[in-house]
Every structure is written in structure tokens, then in C-alpha cells.
Design an enzyme around this catalytic site. Structure first.
Site, mmCIF file in Angstrom:
data_model
loop_
_atom_site.group_PDB
_atom_site.id
_atom_site.type_symbol
_atom_site.label_atom_id
_atom_site.label_comp_id
_atom_site.label_asym_id
_atom_site.label_seq_id
_atom_site.Cartn_x
_atom_site.Cartn_y
_atom_site.Cartn_z
ATOM 1 N N GLU A 177 -8.266 -6.801 5.003
ATOM 2 C CA GLU A 177 -9.110 -7.485 4.013
ATOM 3 C C GLU A 177 -8.290 -7.956 2.824
ATOM 4 O O GLU A 177 -8.563 -8.994 2.251
ATOM 5 C CB GLU A 177 -10.253 -6.564 3.551
ATOM 6 C CG GLU A 177 -11.260 -7.309 2.682
ATOM 7 C CD GLU A 177 -12.381 -6.438 2.136
ATOM 8 O OE1 GLU A 177 -12.348 -5.214 2.301
ATOM 9 O OE2 GLU A 177 -13.285 -7.025 1.511
ATOM 10 N N ARG A 214 -5.539 6.825 4.977
ATOM 11 C CA ARG A 214 -6.837 7.508 4.894
ATOM 12 C C ARG A 214 -7.320 8.012 6.241
ATOM 13 O O ARG A 214 -8.114 8.956 6.301
ATOM 14 C CB ARG A 214 -7.853 6.576 4.217
ATOM 15 C CG ARG A 214 -7.555 6.432 2.737
ATOM 16 C CD ARG A 214 -8.465 5.430 2.093
ATOM 17 N NE ARG A 214 -7.828 4.149 1.903
ATOM 18 C CZ ARG A 214 -8.476 2.978 1.884
ATOM 19 N NH1 ARG A 214 -9.767 2.950 2.069
ATOM 20 N NH2 ARG A 214 -7.813 1.870 1.664
#
Ligand SMILES: O=P(O)(O)OC[C@H]1O[C@H](OP(=O)(O)OP(=O)(O)O)[C@H](O)[C@@H]1O
Ligand SMILES: Nc1ncnc2[nH]cnc12
Length: 175
Positions: free
Chosen positions: A98, A61
């Protein structure tokens, strides 16, 4: 509207993706709105203009933001890729994020055209900070200097900034 307001209006939250317990921030609505995306890119360009020599984006991204940003700033773009994608000699770093573990790489001579170029690192989301911290180590192992980290969205509750002591970290929106 400010860049922060535009980003907030174009963020979709998806619960339990890609794994249970994660609230995923999906920014694809921003990327498909050309006027909104251009305003956000210009906001970033204005912030860093004149202070950096090259833009580096983190797969995947970070590429969506970094390449058009570099063009807008008339700078080169260096891709930081997930392991095994870049040919030839590379530097690499492994890290936790994460929702998993990953390895990123950069071409060994990516920053060889100038001595110690000033790099702006770009990504969409700062969560635990594992990715950004590894990218800083990676860029500096390749002989460049990270002068700033720009993300669209920072998940403040995950305290990613604590992994980036002394770094100039800028987020358009902190959640
Ligand atoms: O702060 P962290 O906890 O390290 O997480 C942030 C990173 O997680 C996402 O990338 P992901 O690895 O999911 O890859 P993608 O861009 O290929 O979707 C995001 O684009 C950041 O790079
Ligand atoms: N919650 C989240 N949403 C989107 N991208 C992420 N990368 C790491 N955590 C994320």
C-alpha cells in the site's frame, strides 16, 4: 466477545501514517492485552488445526502473530524476512504494497525437512495484497504448498483478495 469484536475493540486508526492518504491500522493494543491476544490466537489455531504442517510469518508484524500461533499449534515457525537479513542461500521476491516497495526472502532449505509441507501464511493486515501474493510465490519457490493465508484485519476496499485467486484467505475482521 468474539475474536472479531475483540480485534475491533483493540484497533487504533492513525490517519496519514506512514504517508499522507494512508489510514494506518495499529494493532499494538491487541498485542499488549494478554487475554485478548490469546483469544485471537486460539481462534486462528482452531480454524487451521490439523490442516497445516508449518506456520510462516511475514516480517515484522507477521512474526508477532506467527511465532506464538505456531507454538500454540505445536508446529514449527518459518520467518519470511525483509531482504538482506537471512544468512546463506535464500529465495526472494520483490513486490509493491500500500505504501511502497519491498523484497522478502526465505532460507532456501526452510521447508526441506518434509517434502512439500502445507504452510499457513500469517500476517496482521491484508491491504493491497502485494505482500501476501509475494509471500505465496516465495514459499512455493522454496518447495512448499500454501494452504491458507490468515490475517487479523483485511482492508476490503483495497481488494487484496484479487491478488490471491484460488487461495484460501481468512480474515478475523474485514474493514
Ligand atoms: O497488502 P499490502 O498492501 O501488501 O500490505 C500489507 C503489509 O503491510 C504491512 O507490512 P510492512 O511492509 O509495513 O512491514 P512491517 O510489518 O515491518 O511493519 C503489513 O504488516 C503487511 O505485511
Ligand atoms: N493501512 C494499513 N494499516 C496497517 N498496516 C498496513 N499495511 C498496509 N497497509 C496498512
Amino acid at each position: 466477545m468474539t475474536a472479531a469484536e475483540i480485534l475491533a475493540a483493540h484497533t487504533r486508526e492513525v490517519a496519514d501514517f506512514p504517508q499522507p492518504g494512508v489510514m494506518f491500522k495499529d494493532l499494538t493494543r491487541l498485542f499488549r492485552d494478554p487475554d485478548a491476544f490469546a483469544l485471537v490466537l486460539q481462534d486462528i489455531a482452531d480454524r487451521w488445526s490439523g490442516t497445516v504442517d508449518v506456520v510462516a510469518g511475514i516480517e515484522a508484524r507477521g512474526f508477532i502473530i506467527g511465532a506464538p500461533l505456531a507454538q500454540r499449534m505445536s508446529l514449527g515457525f518459518v520467518p519470511i524476512r525483509k531482504a538482506g537479513k537471512l544468512p546463506g542461500e535464500t529465495h526472494s521476491q520483490t513486490y509493491d504494497l500500500e505504501y511502497g516497495t519491498a523484497t522478502i526472502e526465505v532460507t532456501a532449505d526452510a521447508f526441506a525437512t518434509e517434502s512439500g509441507p502445507r504452510v499457513l501464511l500469517v500476517d496482521d493486515v491484508l491491504a493491497t495484497g502485494g505482500t501476501a501474493a509475494a509471500a505465496c510465490r516465495l514459499v512455493e519457490s522454496a518447495g512448499a504448498q500454501v494452504v491458507g493465508i490468515e490475517v487479523l484485519l483485511e482492508l476490503g476496499f483495497l481488494a487484496g483478495r484479487e491478488q490471491l485467486p484460488g487461495r484460501e484467505v481468512r480474515a478475523i475482521l474485514v474493514d
